[in-house]
Design a protein around this motif. Sequence first.
Motif, PDB file in Angstrom:
ATOM      1  N   GLU A 184      35.610  41.364   6.402  1.00 46.70           N
ATOM      2  CA  GLU A 184      34.564  41.744   5.446  1.00 46.70           C
ATOM      3  C   GLU A 184      33.634  42.780   6.006  1.00 46.70           C
ATOM      4  OE1 GLU A 184      33.510  37.657   3.048  1.00 46.70           O
ATOM      5  OE2 GLU A 184      31.969  38.538   4.295  1.00 46.70           O
ATOM      6  N   GLU A 191      18.552  36.438   5.164  1.00 48.64           N
ATOM      7  CA  GLU A 191      19.375  35.373   4.592  1.00 48.64           C
ATOM      8  C   GLU A 191      18.511  34.268   3.997  1.00 48.64           C
ATOM      9  OE1 GLU A 191      23.027  34.122   6.675  1.00 48.64           O
ATOM     10  OE2 GLU A 191      22.495  35.685   8.120  1.00 48.64           O
ATOM     11  N   GLU A 282      28.396  32.998   1.513  1.00 47.38           N
ATOM     12  CA  GLU A 282      29.357  31.896   1.432  1.00 47.38           C
ATOM     13  C   GLU A 282      28.835  30.836   0.477  1.00 47.38           C
ATOM     14  OE1 GLU A 282      29.507  29.418   4.878  1.00 47.38           O
ATOM     15  OE2 GLU A 282      27.336  29.407   5.078  1.00 47.38           O
TER      16      GLU A 282
HETATM   17  P1  AMP Z   1      29.310  31.212   7.631  1.00 46.60           P
HETATM   18  O1  AMP Z   1      30.017  30.410   8.691  1.00 46.60           O
HETATM   19  O2  AMP Z   1      30.175  31.716   6.529  1.00 46.60           O
HETATM   20  O3  AMP Z   1      28.036  30.511   7.243  1.00 46.60           O
HETATM   21  O4  AMP Z   1      28.759  32.518   8.332  1.00 46.60           O
HETATM   22  C1  AMP Z   1      27.899  32.371   9.404  1.00 46.60           C
HETATM   23  C2  AMP Z   1      26.935  33.500   9.444  1.00 46.60           C
HETATM   24  O5  AMP Z   1      27.641  34.725   9.666  1.00 46.60           O
HETATM   25  C3  AMP Z   1      26.164  33.745   8.161  1.00 46.60           C
HETATM   26  O6  AMP Z   1      25.076  32.909   8.010  1.00 46.60           O
HETATM   27  C4  AMP Z   1      25.747  35.179   8.366  1.00 46.60           C
HETATM   28  O7  AMP Z   1      24.642  35.243   9.254  1.00 46.60           O
HETATM   29  C5  AMP Z   1      26.940  35.776   9.055  1.00 46.60           C
HETATM   30  N1  AMP Z   1      27.808  36.465   8.111  1.00 46.60           N
HETATM   31  C6  AMP Z   1      28.875  35.978   7.449  1.00 46.60           C
HETATM   32  N2  AMP Z   1      29.431  36.916   6.668  1.00 46.60           N
HETATM   33  C7  AMP Z   1      28.693  38.042   6.818  1.00 46.60           C
HETATM   34  C8  AMP Z   1      28.770  39.381   6.299  1.00 46.60           C
HETATM   35  N3  AMP Z   1      29.738  39.748   5.461  1.00 46.60           N
HETATM   36  N4  AMP Z   1      27.834  40.257   6.692  1.00 46.60           N
HETATM   37  C9  AMP Z   1      26.874  39.902   7.575  1.00 46.60           C
HETATM   38  N5  AMP Z   1      26.758  38.685   8.114  1.00 46.60           N
HETATM   39  C10 AMP Z   1      27.651  37.757   7.748  1.00 46.60           C
END
Ligand code: AMP
Length: 419
Positions: A184, A191, A282
């Motif tokens: 991505e 956030e 997410e």
């Molecule tokens: P998740 O495990 O999906 O909660 O992702 C963990 C963290 O990764 C998120 O809280 C964001 O800080 C970061 N993150 C995930 N996807 C993105 C993205 N496309 N762009 C920037 N940061 C991201």
Amino acid sequence: MHILLLGSGGREHALAWALAASPLVDRLSCAPGNPGILELGEAADCDPADLDSVVAFARAAAVDLVVPGPEAPLVAGVVDRLEAAGIRAFGPTAAAARLEGSKSFTRALCAEAGIPCAAGRSFDDVDAAIAYIRAQPAPPVIKADGLAAGKGVTVAATFEAAVDAAEAAFGGRFGAAGRRVVVEERMTGTEASLFAIADGTSVRMLADAQDYKRIGDGDRGPNTGGMGAVSPAPAMTDALRAEAMERILGPAVTAMARRGTPFRGILYAGLMLTDDGPKLVEFNVRFGDPECQALLVRLRSDLVPGLVAAVDGELENFDLRFRAEPSVCVIMAAPGYPEAPVTGSRIRGLGAAQESGPDVHVFQASTARRGERLVAAGGRVLGVTAAGPDVAAARRAAYAAVAAIDWPEAVWRRDIAAA
Ligand code: AMP
Ligand code: GLY
């Protein structure tokens, strides 16, 4: 009502507290619970990882409603199993829990429903993923598709780190969860976590929070499950809440219903507030931990009728009300967390902390009893939570309660909810 709560963390202690406070609940069973939870309810003889045992207990003990706290039993289909046995359960079916259980599923749903999210693609093949990574204008974010205990996401600083992360995932680092990999675009912004409750067709906003994911002050060091939370999220406005409901939460629930897999339960949207408006990072299909602790101390209504209305598809005319006063949760963790928490140190003074303010709640996450002693039994151990007339007051009350806890080995962040 007899309620069975599944889980053992700080989120579940906060849920147990809210459930036990309901005049509708005359029996609360917990599996497996923890010492804090088991002051509010009784231990149930079943294991959330063994769905047969959950169904058998719920049936034998005439449970009226099962409330799973964590995602794993939901993704594994605990709600499907209980429904098939004629037992009410609050949460999504396995098909609807794919919103958390598969990132490529959620990307496809976003595309179908026009939900704003990061540009990207999913891959089943390492060479195709690497070619795509190298073709991006900046190092992308690499994600294992499935559940990876919060460790499946790499926000890569360089192309090499992104390629390494993709190779590690395809190489088996996250087991089956990494057989498919999402690549991505990296989004930038602040956030915020939004929590809504859905009944299959209707969705209602509950409240929002900001989570502090890194271990160290100033957002430094490795990622954790969350070292604290403040609710409401300071960056949220009513306009952003309305936009997120209209563009993200509402369309997701509508699209899930259209697919024949209606979503019931808690829909947690992790948002990035970008210059182009809120975008989805997410979905999760349950309350956040520690956001839940901060949220529930703000809840004014009885939680139980809300859960029942969601299960019964009657949320449309229902409101769960939250106080306007903010709340702050500070996580006290064992030394060495998150890499290698050292357990066994003795914790004293929870009573004094609890009594240090009128709106203070000490939720236990990973504690154990050793005879008379309460000891640390995992990484995140306590969630010290307080509400107050404004963020500064809530924060002062939470940190005063932290100071009242006699646990010399503890580590915690000093900057939760700091301006
Ligand atoms: P998740 O495990 O999906 O909660 O992702 C963990 C963290 O990764 C998120 O809280 C964001 O800080 C970061 N993150 C995930 N996807 C993105 C993205 N496309 N762009 C920037 N940061 C991201
Ligand atoms: N605090 C983040 C989560 O529960 O996923």
